[in-house]
Scaffold this motif. Structure first.
Motif, PDB file in Angstrom:
ATOM      1  N   ARG A  94      63.631 -74.389  54.820  1.00  0.00           N
ATOM      2  CA  ARG A  94      62.694 -73.797  55.788  1.00  0.00           C
ATOM      3  C   ARG A  94      61.405 -74.615  55.865  1.00  0.00           C
ATOM      4  O   ARG A  94      60.845 -74.807  56.957  1.00  0.00           O
ATOM      5  N   ALA A  95      60.931 -75.106  54.717  1.00  0.00           N
ATOM      6  CA  ALA A  95      59.710 -75.926  54.723  1.00  0.00           C
ATOM      7  C   ALA A  95      59.920 -77.214  55.511  1.00  0.00           C
ATOM      8  O   ALA A  95      59.036 -77.642  56.263  1.00  0.00           O
ATOM      9  N   LEU A  96      61.085 -77.829  55.360  1.00  0.00           N
ATOM     10  CA  LEU A  96      61.371 -79.055  56.110  1.00  0.00           C
ATOM     11  C   LEU A  96      61.440 -78.781  57.605  1.00  0.00           C
ATOM     12  O   LEU A  96      60.969 -79.586  58.420  1.00  0.00           O
ATOM     13  N   LEU A  97      62.018 -77.644  57.984  1.00  0.00           N
ATOM     14  CA  LEU A  97      62.143 -77.322  59.407  1.00  0.00           C
ATOM     15  C   LEU A  97      60.799 -76.943  60.034  1.00  0.00           C
ATOM     16  O   LEU A  97      60.600 -77.141  61.238  1.00  0.00           O
ATOM     17  N   ASP A  98      59.882 -76.411  59.235  1.00  0.00           N
ATOM     18  CA  ASP A  98      58.582 -75.998  59.766  1.00  0.00           C
ATOM     19  C   ASP A  98      57.572 -77.133  59.842  1.00  0.00           C
ATOM     20  O   ASP A  98      56.547 -77.004  60.519  1.00  0.00           O
ATOM     21  N   TYR A  99      57.825 -78.243  59.164  1.00  0.00           N
ATOM     22  CA  TYR A  99      56.867 -79.341  59.120  1.00  0.00           C
ATOM     23  C   TYR A  99      56.941 -80.160  60.413  1.00  0.00           C
ATOM     24  O   TYR A  99      58.032 -80.363  60.972  1.00  0.00           O
TER      25      TYR A  99
END
Length: 393
Positions: A249-254
């Motif tokens: 999720r962190a990778l997709l939100d960055y």
């Protein structure tokens, strides 16, 4: 990869197929014939044999936008038309150029030259012959192949003239190379600001290919991240690190300002520092655009009320960079000049001092963006200087 006549099923060691793209039967036969006589293929075996595999394996496209682009590239690859690949830094322009060459069926080599080398004056020696003529050693080396000129926007004007002449003359006796050029600079804006030759731009812009930034093709983020983690595991001879759901999720939100290149660096770092071969959010060094420091979830950015003017401007830049408009640099420059010029009562001396410019430089910029009065601009500007568009009205 199961071998005929052997026991079925891979071992319980996390094996998974490497090849997801279709390949020619001949390439697959050569790949299989070279495999060791084992019940399965290990990552180490597959890595050693990758040169025998189809050349299109590095392109990991799963987002619908990327797949449409790939189909269009492969449809046009067999033509002889020059292709201009445009995209932000780190979007994979070099890989696209190599894919175009692999799909073109051309028998000659893939020859590359980075035009950024021209910054130290070495481009003329590297790209053209030393006798002062427009004979290009790179063009001649790429006969019947592909010549890839990376970051063509950084080529100085004198070398642009030599390149234009070399392309017009061409070697008469042998088939010329297919030309693929790439740029992270908006060449249309470079032409408008007289930093790039219009005739060379039109000569190169036959088949434009625009690469979408990674933040706008989220379907590619996780497949690429898993690929980079697996590749590092192969190189180190260990099991690839897995990315847990929170880290996904962190990778997709960055927003990925550095695109695929930044994703590769971040995943490699996370795979090296993570524990138990599991990448968690704390292992990801996701950098803020404003200060270059890792994002800290427990320390929110300053509010609008407490932020300094520069911090507010930086925040607006971040919003603009999520969905950048055309000619963003020119619009920002024109807005700054127009605001400062009006704030100081159209006084050029005071405006230049406030912006840290000489008066001559300020007048040049004001003329470029059409911010001087017509009578004053026509009296001071030499013929042939094109006015820019007033983007703030």
């Amino acid at each position: 990869m199961h071998m005929p006549g052997r026991s079925k099923g891979p071992p319980a060691s996390g094996w998974r197929p490497l090849c997801t793209h279709r390949a020619s039967s001949g390439a697959l036969l050569r790949f299989r014939a070279a495999l060791p006589r084992k019940d399965f293929v290990t990552f180490r075996d597959a890595t050693r044999l990758l040169p025998l595999a189809p050349p299109r394996l590095p392109l990991l496209f799963e987002d619908p936008t990327s797949l449409r682009l790939l189909r269009e590239i492969e449809r046009l690859a067999r033509s002889d038309a020059t292709m201009l690949v445009m995209g932000e830094a780190g979007t994979g322009k070099n890989l696209i150029a190599r894919h175009i060459h692999a799909a073109s069926g051309r028998r000659g080599p893939f020859v590359t030259f980075h035009c950024g080398a021209s910054a130290d004056g070495s481009a003329e020696d590297a790209l053209f012959s030393r006798d002062g003529s427009t004979r290009s050693a790179r063009l001649e080396a790429a006969q019947e192949g592909t010549l890839f000129l990376d970051e063509i926007g950084y080529l100085p004007m004198p070398q642009q003239a030599l390149l234009m002449q070399a392309l017009q003359e061409g070697p008469p006796a042998v088939p010329g190379p297919r030309l693929v050029v790439a740029s992270s600079i908006d060449l249309r804006q470079a032409v408008a600001s007289q930093q790039f030759r219009p005739d060379l731009y039109h000569r190169l812009n036959v088949v434009p290919v625009s690469l979408t930034p990674l933040r706008l093709r989220p379907g590619d983020i996780l497949p690429l991240a898993e690929h980079f983690a697996a590749a590092l595991g192969l190189r180190l001879g260990c099991a690839p690190a897995q990315i847990n759901p929170a880290a996904q999720r962190a990778l997709l939100d960055y927003p990925w300002p550095g695109n695929v290149r930044e994703l590769q660096v971040i995943v490699h770092h996370a795979a090296m520092v993570c524990r138990d071969a599991v990448i968690r959010p704390r292992d990801l060094r996701l950098f803020q655009l404003t200060h270059g420091e890792p994002a800290e979830p427990d320390s929110p950015p300053p509010s609008i009320e407490t932020a300094s003017p520069i911090e507010r401007v930086e925040r607006m830049f971040q919003e603009l960079l999520h969905h950048p408009p055309d000619a963003l640099h020119a619009r920002v420059e024109a807005t700054l000049l127009r605001t400062a010029y009006a704030h100081h009562g159209r006084n050029q001396v005071i405006t230049a001092r406030a912006l840290g410019l000489s008066r001559h430089s300020l007048r040049t910029l004001l003329r470029r963006h059409g911010l001087l009065a017509d009578a004053e601009a026509s009296a001071s500007a030499p013929d042939g200087i094109a006015k820019g568009v007033d983007l703030g009205r």
